[in-house]
Enzyme design. Sequence first.
Site, mmCIF file in Angstrom:
data_model
loop_
_atom_site.group_PDB
_atom_site.id
_atom_site.type_symbol
_atom_site.label_atom_id
_atom_site.label_comp_id
_atom_site.label_asym_id
_atom_site.label_seq_id
_atom_site.Cartn_x
_atom_site.Cartn_y
_atom_site.Cartn_z
ATOM 1 N N HIS A 1 133.685 71.206 113.361
ATOM 2 C CA HIS A 1 132.277 71.371 113.126
ATOM 3 C C HIS A 1 131.400 72.557 113.645
ATOM 4 C CE1 HIS A 1 128.607 69.128 112.094
ATOM 5 N NE2 HIS A 1 127.987 69.875 112.918
ATOM 6 N N SER B 1 123.638 62.305 116.393
ATOM 7 C CA SER B 1 123.887 62.386 114.985
ATOM 8 C C SER B 1 124.992 63.192 114.713
ATOM 9 C CB SER B 1 122.514 63.447 114.734
ATOM 10 O OG SER B 1 122.763 63.746 113.499
ATOM 11 N N ASP C 1 122.367 57.205 110.581
ATOM 12 C CA ASP C 1 121.944 58.877 111.248
ATOM 13 C C ASP C 1 121.215 59.541 109.851
ATOM 14 O OD1 ASP C 1 122.153 61.204 112.330
ATOM 15 O OD2 ASP C 1 123.339 61.810 110.551
ATOM 16 N N ARG D 1 113.260 61.570 111.763
ATOM 17 C CA ARG D 1 112.936 62.792 112.713
ATOM 18 C C ARG D 1 112.561 64.270 112.009
ATOM 19 N NH1 ARG D 1 118.795 63.492 114.744
ATOM 20 N NH2 ARG D 1 117.882 65.378 115.973
ATOM 21 N N LYS E 1 128.839 61.120 112.735
ATOM 22 C CA LYS E 1 129.544 61.386 111.647
ATOM 23 C C LYS E 1 131.162 61.886 111.857
ATOM 24 C CE LYS E 1 125.849 63.963 111.027
ATOM 25 N NZ LYS E 1 124.482 64.717 110.537
HETATM 26 N N1 URA Z 1 122.711 68.361 112.465
HETATM 27 C C1 URA Z 1 122.906 67.058 112.375
HETATM 28 O O1 URA Z 1 123.901 66.477 112.015
HETATM 29 N N2 URA Z 1 122.091 66.399 113.064
HETATM 30 C C2 URA Z 1 120.997 66.741 113.943
HETATM 31 O O2 URA Z 1 120.469 66.136 114.424
HETATM 32 C C3 URA Z 1 120.845 68.354 114.010
HETATM 33 C C4 URA Z 1 121.903 69.061 113.224
#
Ligand code: URA
Length: 434
Positions: A82, A183, A161, A168, A187
């Site tokens: 990631h 967050s 999320d 947010r 995932k």
């Molecule tokens: N990428 C994400 O998946 N979540 C965040 O809060 C910021 C960047």
Amino acid sequence: MRAVDLIAAKREGRELTAEEISWLVSGFTSGDIPDYQVSAWLMAVVLRGMTATETAGLTRAMVASGCHLDLSSVGPFVGDKHSTGGVGDKTTLVVGPLVAAAGVPVGKMSGRGLGFTGGTIDKLESINGFRTQLSPEDFIQAIKRVGLVVASQTPDLAPADGRLYALRDVTATVESIPLIASSIMSKKVAAGANGVVLDVKVGHGAFMKTMDDARRLAEAMRDIGQSVGLQVRAILSGMDEPLGWAVGNALEVEEAVLTLKGDGPPDLVEVAFTLGANLLDMAGNVPSVEEGMVVMRETLESGKGLEKFRQFVENQGGDPAFIDDLSLLPHAPVQRTLTSGKAGYLAAVDAEVIGRASVEIGAGRVVKGAAIDHAVGFVLRKKVGDRVEVGDLLVTLHASTQEGADNVASSLEGAFQLSEAPVELSAAVLEVVV
Ligand code: URA
């Protein structure tokens, strides 16, 4: 429990229990706790922070809000990668095939570009026929068959999320290390891999502008991994200038193919090898990261990585003909060059300026769901540290119209800064956080 008490507790800086956080997240997801209370709680988190235990609790609560992919039938180890997002970041398209060709399966869910940073799914969709939407069964089958799959993030993974992120975004509560870390990690955990390498970008063209913040984010994500049994390694890599030469979807696919053919930009190769070597090491495929670096190089030089990329493209419905004939990728009708009016050493190529210009020319989107032009973008001809003479080519613009090229030319020019003195170069990989 009452939401108002949890908001007040966080406002006072008290550590919430896992049960309290889970109650808040599930109440929000079911619609029982209204947006305004969760917004107030998020702002208290931004101002007061969260402990490592709370951050892990929030991650677990978000994972529990949706499906959890079970990849155990694939084998003992599936790797994932990631990036926190950057400009010209096509690393997945290089790391994935090399690691898979070296024998470690990779299953990755990716996103689209938003704002001035690109997304792997948009890049892959430049390939004729390539399918990015896969069912969980197809996702697992693809890893078993080819050892590599990259698909769009499905909405049923960590749906809390998705809802929290939307809130947010409009309540000025994105900028919080525990919220960003949980967050991203929710995932990653839900997507089912056993080990993940994180590429935390730092610099003008990244979310994290300073090394300190990038390090704190990397450590927060590593700690979450430890608490949920997911192996995590993070690297911090520079994003003051774009990664590699190309910015724009098809142009970046082209650069990834050139890299797998042994003709890649050194910064991209360094980041890709470091991430891949760490994945091979985590999988137990090599005795050390150093040995992993050797294997990454051998896999590239033998052409096995390119062959794996071809299988990956074919398996997801893409026509692999472009790999041998890059002119088959989408090409923009207008090409314009920018040359330097001065001589010197290239001191900066502002990644944020380049990223914003790439959105303006049509390669990215400012609004979720907007259409993009896969063919457009830029190819840098000089990188930071290079000597530049008057009249030297700095960048080639690929645009759909003359007007499109005109519109971005002057902002693009402002991205390049020259200095009279030679410029000291820093490595692309700044630090490894284990
Ligand atoms: N990428 C994400 O998946 N979540 C965040 O809060 C910021 C960047």
